[in-house]
Enzyme design. Structure first.
Site, mmCIF file in Angstrom:
data_model
loop_
_atom_site.group_PDB
_atom_site.id
_atom_site.type_symbol
_atom_site.label_atom_id
_atom_site.label_comp_id
_atom_site.label_asym_id
_atom_site.label_seq_id
_atom_site.Cartn_x
_atom_site.Cartn_y
_atom_site.Cartn_z
ATOM 1 N N HIS A 109 0.840 -1.202 0.000
ATOM 2 C CA HIS A 109 0.000 0.000 0.000
ATOM 3 C C HIS A 109 0.874 1.250 0.000
ATOM 4 C CE1 HIS A 109 0.606 -1.243 4.212
ATOM 5 N NE2 HIS A 109 0.499 0.030 4.565
ATOM 6 N N HIS A 111 1.060 5.207 1.031
ATOM 7 C CA HIS A 111 0.485 6.266 1.861
ATOM 8 C C HIS A 111 0.597 7.600 1.126
ATOM 9 C CE1 HIS A 111 0.315 4.140 5.832
ATOM 10 N NE2 HIS A 111 1.270 3.408 5.287
#
Ligand SMILES: [Zn+2]
Length: 152
Positions: A109, A111
């Site tokens: 992922h 950010h």
């Protein structure tokens, strides 16, 4: 609302796969066939957003070309829009790849953390540990090793 997800693209017990499947609610702000973006449930700043590939992969280097391209295209598109939405002055964009780097959810992922003048935060350099004191020869060795690893 559950979504139909190809089981081969999912990992059991992965919270982000559960978000992709719609089994765990999230504040989704963007979705395509390949990626989904949602607000971080424990934001470091207003507008802190996570962008993830829908297909499960732990490491950024595990992504296939399609997923990687879609992920970074989404990050490129979303970063200025998120900043605009929360009237931010900048943003940090980062990935914790592996436990040693602070990765807590084993699903890659990115950010996007909006930043505001005077918010008391730090640049991305602050994530590093003790800085190594490398000589020119050592830097040359590192460059040679990295080049060999890339060109392999
Ligand atoms: Zn997953």
């Amino acid at each position: 609302m559950s979504r139909a997800v190809d089981p081969s693209r999912m990992s059991d017990d992965c919270i982000f796969c559960s978000i992709v499947a719609g089994d765990i609610p999230a504040r989704t702000v963007h979705e395509t066939d390949e990626v989904i973006a949602f607000l971080d449930a424990n934001p470091l700043a207003r507008g802190h957003t996570l962008v993830i590939p829908k297909a499960h992969a732990k490491h950024i280097g595990d992504l296939n070309e399609t997923a990687s391209g879609a992920l970074f295209a989404a990050v490129t598109e979303l970063t200025p829009r998120i900043q605009s939405a929360v009237d931010a002055d900048g943003a940090n964009v980062g990935i914790n790849d592996g436990e040693a780097a602070g990765q807590e959810v084993p699903h890659a992922h990115v950010h996007i953390i909006p930043r505001f003048e005077g918010d008391g935060g730090a640049p991305i350099h602050a994530v590093g540990g003790k800085r190594p004191n490398l000589s020119d020869d050592e830097l040359d060795e590192v460059a040679t090793a990295v080049t060999a690893a890339i060109d392999g």
